[in-house]
Design a protein around this motif. Sequence first.
Motif, PDB file in Angstrom:
ATOM      1  N   GLU A   1      88.353  19.762  20.049  1.00  0.00           N
ATOM      2  CA  GLU A   1      88.741  18.593  20.841  1.00  0.00           C
ATOM      3  C   GLU A   1      89.580  18.962  22.051  1.00  0.00           C
ATOM      4  OE1 GLU A   1      90.711  16.127  18.014  1.00  0.00           O
ATOM      5  OE2 GLU A   1      88.874  15.114  17.371  1.00  0.00           O
TER       6      GLU A   1
ATOM      7  N   MET B   1      79.799  18.815  17.853  1.00  0.00           N
ATOM      8  CA  MET B   1      81.056  19.166  17.191  1.00  0.00           C
ATOM      9  C   MET B   1      80.935  19.027  15.667  1.00  0.00           C
ATOM     10  SD  MET B   1      84.829  17.453  17.760  1.00  0.00           S
ATOM     11  CE  MET B   1      84.773  17.731  19.516  1.00  0.00           C
ATOM     12  N   LYS B   2      80.410  17.875  15.229  1.00  0.00           N
ATOM     13  CA  LYS B   2      80.261  17.629  13.800  1.00  0.00           C
ATOM     14  C   LYS B   2      79.311  18.643  13.171  1.00  0.00           C
ATOM     15  CE  LYS B   2      79.036  14.048  10.473  1.00  0.00           C
ATOM     16  NZ  LYS B   2      78.550  12.660  10.289  1.00  0.00           N
ATOM     17  N   GLU B   3      78.252  18.985  13.904  1.00  0.00           N
ATOM     18  CA  GLU B   3      77.261  19.940  13.402  1.00  0.00           C
ATOM     19  C   GLU B   3      77.891  21.302  13.147  1.00  0.00           C
ATOM     20  OE1 GLU B   3      73.046  22.026  14.793  1.00  0.00           O
ATOM     21  OE2 GLU B   3      73.900  20.364  15.946  1.00  0.00           O
TER      22      GLU B   3
ATOM     23  N   MET C   1      88.596  21.166  14.178  1.00  0.00           N
ATOM     24  CA  MET C   1      88.388  19.929  14.926  1.00  0.00           C
ATOM     25  C   MET C   1      89.328  19.852  16.126  1.00  0.00           C
ATOM     26  SD  MET C   1      86.815  16.946  15.178  1.00  0.00           S
ATOM     27  CE  MET C   1      86.192  16.393  13.588  1.00  0.00           C
TER      28      MET C   1
ATOM     29  N   LYS D   1      89.192  22.546   8.243  1.00  0.00           N
ATOM     30  CA  LYS D   1      88.366  21.639   9.041  1.00  0.00           C
ATOM     31  C   LYS D   1      89.149  20.992  10.167  1.00  0.00           C
ATOM     32  CE  LYS D   1      84.683  20.154   5.886  1.00  0.00           C
ATOM     33  NZ  LYS D   1      84.067  18.995   5.206  1.00  0.00           N
ATOM     34  N   GLU D   2      90.371  20.542   9.842  1.00  0.00           N
ATOM     35  CA  GLU D   2      91.177  19.838  10.845  1.00  0.00           C
ATOM     36  C   GLU D   2      91.554  20.756  11.995  1.00  0.00           C
ATOM     37  OE1 GLU D   2      95.252  17.148  11.231  1.00  0.00           O
ATOM     38  OE2 GLU D   2      94.624  17.899   9.264  1.00  0.00           O
TER      39      GLU D   2
ATOM     40  N   ILE E   1      81.126  21.965  12.604  1.00  0.00           N
ATOM     41  CA  ILE E   1      82.099  21.867  11.511  1.00  0.00           C
ATOM     42  C   ILE E   1      81.399  21.880  10.155  1.00  0.00           C
ATOM     43  CG2 ILE E   1      83.814  20.357  10.435  1.00  0.00           C
ATOM     44  CD1 ILE E   1      84.627  19.496  13.262  1.00  0.00           C
ATOM     45  N   GLU E   2      80.291  21.136  10.060  1.00  0.00           N
ATOM     46  CA  GLU E   2      79.574  21.061   8.789  1.00  0.00           C
ATOM     47  C   GLU E   2      78.807  22.343   8.480  1.00  0.00           C
ATOM     48  OE1 GLU E   2      80.022  18.735   6.636  1.00  0.00           O
ATOM     49  OE2 GLU E   2      81.374  17.736   8.043  1.00  0.00           O
ATOM     50  N   LYS E   3      78.561  23.150   9.493  1.00  0.00           N
ATOM     51  CA  LYS E   3      77.832  24.404   9.292  1.00  0.00           C
ATOM     52  C   LYS E   3      78.682  25.440   8.551  1.00  0.00           C
ATOM     53  CE  LYS E   3      74.906  27.643  11.897  1.00  0.00           C
ATOM     54  NZ  LYS E   3      73.647  27.196  11.283  1.00  0.00           N
TER      55      LYS E   3
ATOM     56  N   TRP F   1      83.017  25.800   3.915  1.00  0.00           N
ATOM     57  CA  TRP F   1      84.447  25.631   3.601  1.00  0.00           C
ATOM     58  C   TRP F   1      84.733  25.837   2.119  1.00  0.00           C
ATOM     59  CZ3 TRP F   1      87.179  25.558   7.865  1.00  0.00           C
ATOM     60  CH2 TRP F   1      86.635  25.030   9.039  1.00  0.00           C
TER      61      TRP F   1
END
Length: 208
Positions: free
Chosen positions: A44, A1-3, A40, A36-37, A5-7, A10
């Motif tokens: 989720e 998930m983090k990967e 996320m 981002k939120e 989002i950071e890809k 933004w």
Amino acid sequence: MKELIEKVNWERNNGIVPVIVQDTKGEVLTLAYMNKEALMKTLETGYAHYYSRSQKRIRMKGEVSGNVQKVKEIRIDCDNDALLLIVEQVGVACHTGNYSCFYRKLGEPEKAVGGIDYSLTILRELEELIKQRKENPKEDSYTSRLFKEGKEKIYKKFGEEAIEVLVAEGRERIIYETADLLYHLLVLLAYNEISLGKVMEELRRRRK
């Protein structure tokens, strides 16, 4: 998930990226935006959440209408600054009542269809304002004053407004008093830290 989002790049669009939404059969449903939120929350929950640029808040698609989008796949474009959501659409995607927001073809007459009443979104906007008045009181705000006076005052006002609806005579008066009742209900819910969404979930559970 983090990967994932950071890809996403933004920074290119001030923290917001466009999102193309397509159903599982390949039909394009709408164009939305995420920060981002919102991404996320989508990851989720499995349901599409978008950032509303006009209301400056994150909302779940179908939070009022029930026309939610179950996310099946998320893709990112070659520049990392746009997303594609492949979703299972519940109901229709467009607020006009059409399945897709792209229901019009330039050069052809528009076909009228029965629209969906989205006036209930005002409740979400009012709920957000009430929450702000609770967390950041304003001296000249009636809402802030209610929270300051506490539970007894809030519950008393709700009871008074319920009676006003019952004794109201005439269509216009009933509408007016019901608006007051709904406002004070939202204040009561906010006092108890209960979101309108939780009430909608209960109604949806009963419908099933």
